[in-house]
Design an enzyme around this catalytic site. Structure first.
Site, PDB file in Angstrom:
ATOM      1  CG  HIS A 103      -4.338 -35.031 -16.895  1.00 34.59           C
ATOM      2  ND1 HIS A 103      -5.068 -36.553 -16.793  1.00 34.59           N
ATOM      3  CD2 HIS A 103      -5.764 -35.485 -16.613  1.00 34.59           C
ATOM      4  CE1 HIS A 103      -5.906 -37.032 -17.192  1.00 34.59           C
ATOM      5  NE2 HIS A 103      -6.737 -35.649 -16.691  1.00 34.59           N
ATOM      6  CG  ASP A 115      -9.386 -38.276 -17.063  1.00 32.48           C
ATOM      7  OD1 ASP A 115     -10.743 -38.860 -16.298  1.00 32.48           O
ATOM      8  OD2 ASP A 115      -9.259 -37.208 -17.067  1.00 32.48           O
ATOM      9  CB  SER A 175      -3.097 -38.063 -19.888  1.00 33.86           C
ATOM     10  OG  SER A 175      -2.063 -38.018 -18.247  1.00 33.86           O
TER      11      SER A 175
END
Length: 354
Positions: A197, A290, A170
């Protein structure tokens, strides 16, 4: 009384957009815009004189573009730089990722006007990103030799060959991915699936940038494709990515996980179900959690698992949670992950070269 607000420099060539961004940023009581300039050279000059806490940087600007301004700032003052761009065509986003390679630590989509249906979400994301990046300690990066990779434990060596690599990342992920993929040989014997992400519209430019700067073949994933050795597959916008029967790539718009789609959790869970001990999972820098629990599920299935260490992470949220859960067999700095991926596959798959 000391002013504790986050000091932001805005570098944007459009006067209208510059005023809009200043207004948006100053709507947050924790933020103070200390400068607003129209080109990259002015941004560099301002940083040298004033050193703000964060620079919000456009890509296309006169005199110096966002890439060159980022490069010069990071060689001089090293402040957190967030690339903010409305351009999502492949050529422009590839330039944006070059800026991240030069030291920018995040890229976000420039919010559209208040009449746009996604304005509030995009504005909130911009404000959250700027505030979070203000806490990141950046330094002028210098290459350092990687330490030797320790031989895997006997329990790792005794299991079946690895068949698939999955990576999740991310905030701060693109340059780490570039570092990892650059360190792999062009004939790396496994496919690599990646969930990064990133703002919508930027994944195509990221694939192009990685194709230009690493030896591997990088694609935006397609549903039903059979992953090939030495090829890298990026999850596309707004689709979870996993693997199905026969190892083909599965793309789905099932519900978001951890408020995200694509989610690293979906990829790792899929790898655990389809490949189990024959998978290798890597969790990199990023905010939130996540993929952390699903990395633990991979490890529990007998897969090899790696988490990025705190020192080399821009944000140690996702890998930090994984480490706390006991999900990581290896905790490594970014520059050691590639050689570890090579060494583990050579030993476990019996492909060591003399």
């Amino acid at each position: 009384m000391t002013d504790t607000r986050i000091r932001i420099l805005v570098a944007e060539d459009s006067a209208v957009t510059r005023m809009f961004l200043v207004h948006l940023l100053e709507s947050d009581p924790r933020i103070r815009v200390v400068g607003a300039v129209a080109d990259g050279q002015a941004a560099f000059d301002f940083v040298v004189r004033n050193k703000p806490d964060v620079v919000l940087m456009d890509i296309h600007m006169p005199r110096l573009d966002g890439f060159e301004a980022t490069r010069r700032i990071m060689e001089s003052q090293a402040v957190p730089i967030v690339i903010c761009s409305a351009n999502t065509n492949v050529g422009d986003t590839a330039i944006m990722f070059r800026a991240m390679e030069a030291g920018a630590i995040a890229c976000i989509e420039k919010p559209a006007g208040p009449q746009h249906p996604n304005f509030e979400a995009a504005a909130a994301h911009l404000l959250e990103t700027v505030k979070l990046m203000s806490e990141v300690k950046v330094v002028r990066r210098t290459a350092r030799p990687a330490d030797p990779v320790a031989a895997p434990a006997a329990a790792v060596l005794a299991t079946r060959p690895i068949r698939m690599v999955g990576i999740g990342a991310s905030t701060g992920g693109p340059p780490v991915l570039q570092t990892i993929l650059s360190g792999l040989p062009k004939d790396y014997p496994l496919p690599i699936l990646i969930v990064q992400h990133i703002a919508e519209g930027f994944v195509g430019g990221m694939a192009e940038w990685l194709n230009q700067t690493t030896p591997l073949h990088v694609h935006v994933a397609s549903h039903g494709a059979l992953p090939l050795a030495g090829h890298v597959y990026l999850a596309p916008d707004d689709f979870h990515m996993g693997v199905g029967a026969g190892g083909v790539i599965v793309l789905t718009r099932e519900e978001p996980e951890n408020h995200l789609r694509p989610a690293v959790s979906y990829l790792f869970r899929s790898l655990a179900q389809v490949y189990g001990p024959d998978a290798l999972g890597v969790l990199l820098t990023g905010m939130g959690r996540d993929g952390a629990e699903e990395l633990k599920a991979l490890k529990d299935k007998g897969a090899i698992t790696i988490a990025q260490d705190r020192e080399s992470s821009v944000v140690h949220g996702m890998p930090g949670v994984a480490i706390a859960l006991g999900a990581a067999m290896y905790v490594l700095p970014a520059e050691r992950i590639a050689q570890t991926l090579v060494a583990l596959v050579q030993r476990r798959n019996g492909t060591e070269r003399n």
